[in-house]
Each structure stands twice: as C-alpha cells, then as structure tokens.
Scaffold this motif. Structure first.
Motif, mmCIF file in Angstrom:
data_model
loop_
_atom_site.group_PDB
_atom_site.id
_atom_site.type_symbol
_atom_site.label_atom_id
_atom_site.label_comp_id
_atom_site.label_asym_id
_atom_site.label_seq_id
_atom_site.Cartn_x
_atom_site.Cartn_y
_atom_site.Cartn_z
ATOM 1 N N VAL A 35 3.939 -10.470 -1.338
ATOM 2 C CA VAL A 35 3.182 -10.127 -0.121
ATOM 3 C C VAL A 35 1.806 -10.789 -0.147
ATOM 4 C CG1 VAL A 35 2.065 -8.205 1.090
ATOM 5 C CG2 VAL A 35 4.458 -8.005 0.392
ATOM 6 N N HIS A 40 6.197 -12.534 2.839
ATOM 7 C CA HIS A 40 6.939 -11.592 3.697
ATOM 8 C C HIS A 40 6.948 -12.062 5.154
ATOM 9 C CE1 HIS A 40 2.730 -10.562 3.847
ATOM 10 N NE2 HIS A 40 2.910 -9.685 4.818
ATOM 11 N N GLY A 52 9.313 -7.981 8.616
ATOM 12 C CA GLY A 52 8.466 -8.593 7.589
ATOM 13 C C GLY A 52 7.954 -7.625 6.539
ATOM 14 N N ILE A 54 8.736 -5.280 2.924
ATOM 15 C CA ILE A 54 9.614 -4.975 1.796
ATOM 16 C C ILE A 54 9.412 -3.497 1.445
ATOM 17 C CG2 ILE A 54 9.813 -7.315 0.845
ATOM 18 C CD1 ILE A 54 7.381 -5.077 -0.762
ATOM 19 N N PRO A 55 10.368 -2.808 0.871
ATOM 20 C CA PRO A 55 11.630 -3.319 0.366
ATOM 21 C C PRO A 55 12.671 -3.564 1.455
ATOM 22 C CG PRO A 55 11.574 -0.940 0.095
ATOM 23 C CD PRO A 55 10.232 -1.353 0.647
ATOM 24 N N ARG A 111 -3.789 3.389 3.080
ATOM 25 C CA ARG A 111 -3.944 2.350 4.113
ATOM 26 C C ARG A 111 -5.399 2.045 4.484
ATOM 27 N NH1 ARG A 111 0.868 1.307 7.994
ATOM 28 N NH2 ARG A 111 1.463 0.323 6.049
ATOM 29 N N LYS A 115 -5.441 -1.662 3.515
ATOM 30 C CA LYS A 115 -5.095 -2.467 4.703
ATOM 31 C C LYS A 115 -5.868 -1.981 5.925
ATOM 32 C CE LYS A 115 -1.430 -4.655 2.750
ATOM 33 N NZ LYS A 115 -0.038 -4.899 2.742
ATOM 34 N N TYR A 165 9.530 6.072 -7.606
ATOM 35 C CA TYR A 165 8.710 6.035 -6.377
ATOM 36 C C TYR A 165 7.328 6.626 -6.683
ATOM 37 C CZ TYR A 165 8.491 5.798 -1.191
ATOM 38 O OH TYR A 165 8.189 5.485 0.119
ATOM 39 N N TRP A 172 -0.948 2.392 -8.062
ATOM 40 C CA TRP A 172 -1.975 2.122 -7.035
ATOM 41 C C TRP A 172 -3.233 2.956 -7.302
ATOM 42 C CZ3 TRP A 172 0.793 1.996 -1.544
ATOM 43 C CH2 TRP A 172 1.771 0.997 -1.557
HETATM 44 N N1 LIG Z 1 7.964 2.435 5.844
HETATM 45 C C1 LIG Z 1 8.217 1.325 4.969
HETATM 46 C C2 LIG Z 1 6.902 0.659 4.613
HETATM 47 C C3 LIG Z 1 7.118 -0.631 3.899
HETATM 48 C C4 LIG Z 1 5.802 -1.338 3.634
HETATM 49 O O1 LIG Z 1 4.792 -1.135 4.336
HETATM 50 N N2 LIG Z 1 5.821 -2.194 2.609
HETATM 51 C C5 LIG Z 1 4.647 -2.969 2.303
HETATM 52 C C6 LIG Z 1 4.516 -3.174 0.798
HETATM 53 S S1 LIG Z 1 4.194 -1.660 -0.059
HETATM 54 C C7 LIG Z 1 4.766 -4.320 2.960
HETATM 55 O O2 LIG Z 1 5.842 -4.847 3.156
HETATM 56 N N3 LIG Z 1 3.632 -4.901 3.330
HETATM 57 C C8 LIG Z 1 3.599 -6.162 3.973
HETATM 58 C C9 LIG Z 1 2.509 -6.230 4.998
HETATM 59 O O3 LIG Z 1 1.367 -6.284 4.568
HETATM 60 O O4 LIG Z 1 2.830 -6.184 6.179
HETATM 61 C C10 LIG Z 1 8.934 1.827 3.698
HETATM 62 O O5 LIG Z 1 8.664 2.978 3.310
HETATM 63 O O6 LIG Z 1 9.742 1.093 3.131
#
Ligand SMILES: N[C@@H](CCC(=O)N[C@@H](CS)C(=O)NCC(=O)O)C(=O)O
Length: 218
Positions: A35, A40, A52, A54-55, A111, A115, A165, A172
C-alpha cells in the motif's frame, strides 16, 4: 480444495488473513500489494478488487474482500480440529462480535491519525483531527484491553481467527508515532507475546518483509 491467493500488504489488516491461512494448514499463495508504494491502485490489483483495498482473497475464479468475511471463510474451510472458528452458536457469535468490533471500531479509530486525508481535505485541520482522534483511539484500545482480561486468546482458551486480527492492531498501537499516546495494556501485551511465540506469526511477518527490528516502523 479451492485454489487460494491472499493479497496482503506489510503490517496492514490483511496480515490477519495471511496468518490465519498459515495457521489453517491450507495451501495458499501470497501476493504482496504494498500500500505504501501505491500498488493497491495499480490496474493489475484493481482487476482483483476494483475498490483498491486489501485484504482480498482469490478463491478459484472468485474474489472475497473484507477482513471479517475472509477470516470467517478461512475458519470454516480449515480442518475442524484446528477449531479456528467455533461451530457452537454462541461461541461463533462471540468470534463475530470481536471481529466486527475490530473492523468497525478499532480499525477506524486509527484513521484520524494514519489517514486524515480520507476524512478531511484541508491539511490545516489535521491537528484538530489528532486532538479528537488520540483520546478516542486510547479509549477504544482500552476497551480491547478490558475485553482481554483473564483470557489467553480472544475467545478464551482456544486460538481462533480473531487472534491474528488482534495482533494487527497491537502492532499499529506500538508504532513509534502512536505508542506515546496509548496507555499500558498488559493483557493485550501478553496476548501479543503469545502470538509472537507462534511459528505462523513470524513466518507471515517475515514473508511480508517485517522483522523484529522494523515491526514498529510508522
Ligand atoms: N473494511 C475493509 C477495510 C480494508 C482497508 O481499509 N484496508 C487498508 C489496509 S489496512 C487498505 O487497503 N488501504 C489502502 C488505502 O489506503 O486505500 C476490511 O475490513 O477489510
């Protein structure tokens, strides 16, 4: 047995699915989608998951997304003696209670710190997001700590798909830029130490390029 490929990024929530697969003993392939390098968003990965994220788990010609759904699927596909997802209704509901809490509340509590651009466009407001995000994260992580009181594993005495999980969010929480903001969490720390004693945990971390030396890197 279906042909399985897990798409995972180092230290991301996908690590839980990767470890659960390793614990299951099922044959699978790992496809690394880093990522931080923006992989992604590549056309190749968008063909797997157009969103886009993961997982993602490729199961023969289908793709399953969402960590909770993938963990649940792995738990059911694993040999019954592994007991990765209980069959008994209340114990099974407890596993989903944990996973849902981790997905919808714990993941999201990071978040504002990890992010902020997903939440607000104006960078000058990031400090405000931090101001609100830090106490909320601290409180949320302490709720995990409370739920782990007296438990060896998330569900009690038996290891399950919930445990890797939990490890993701422990990792983190121990990031160099996060750890000064969170409380001591002895129950969760002991849980993480038990996770680190398992071969599958390090096999998957190392396979994703994560070592004891770089595990707390932001
Ligand atoms: N609701 C999804 C959330 C998946 C998610 O947000 N994954 C993050 C990595 S922890 C990701 O792909 N981030 C890529 C991005 O920055 O958009 C789940 O629980 O699988």
């Amino acid at each position: 047995m279906p042909d399985l490929t897990i798409y995972s990024s180092p230290r991301a929530c996908s690590l839980a699915c990767h470890i659960a697969l390793e614990e299951s003993g099922l044959p699978f392939e790992l496809n690394k989608v880093r990522v931080r390098q923006g992989e992604h968003l590549s056309d190749a990965f968008r063909k797997i998951n157009p969103w886009g994220k993961i997982p993602a788990l490729r199961i023969d010609d289908e793709v399953l997304t969402e960590a909770q759904a993938i963990l649940s699927y792995i738990g059911d596909l694993a040999p019954a003696e592994k007991n990765l997802l209980p069959r008994e209704p209340l114990a099974r509901a407890r596993a989903h209670e944990w996973m849902n809490f981790l997905t919808s509340t714990v993941h999201i509590a990071f978040r504002p710190l990890f992010k902020p651009h997903f939440l607000i466009g104006d960078e000058s407001l990031y400090p405000k997001l931090h101001e609100v995000g830090i106490p909320n994260l601290r409180k949320t992580l302490l709720e995990v700590e409370r739920r782990l009181e007296g438990k060896t594993w998330a569900l009690g005495d038996s290891y399950s798909v919930v445990d890797p999980y939990l490890l993701v969010f422990w990792i983190w929480s121990q990031r160099d830029d996060i750890v000064p903001h969170v409380a001591e969490m002895p129950n969760w720390k002991a849980h993480a130490e038990r996770m680190y004693e398992r071969d599958a945990t390090w096999k998957c971390l190392n396979r994703e390029g994560v070592t004891a030396e770089n595990i707390s890197d932001p």
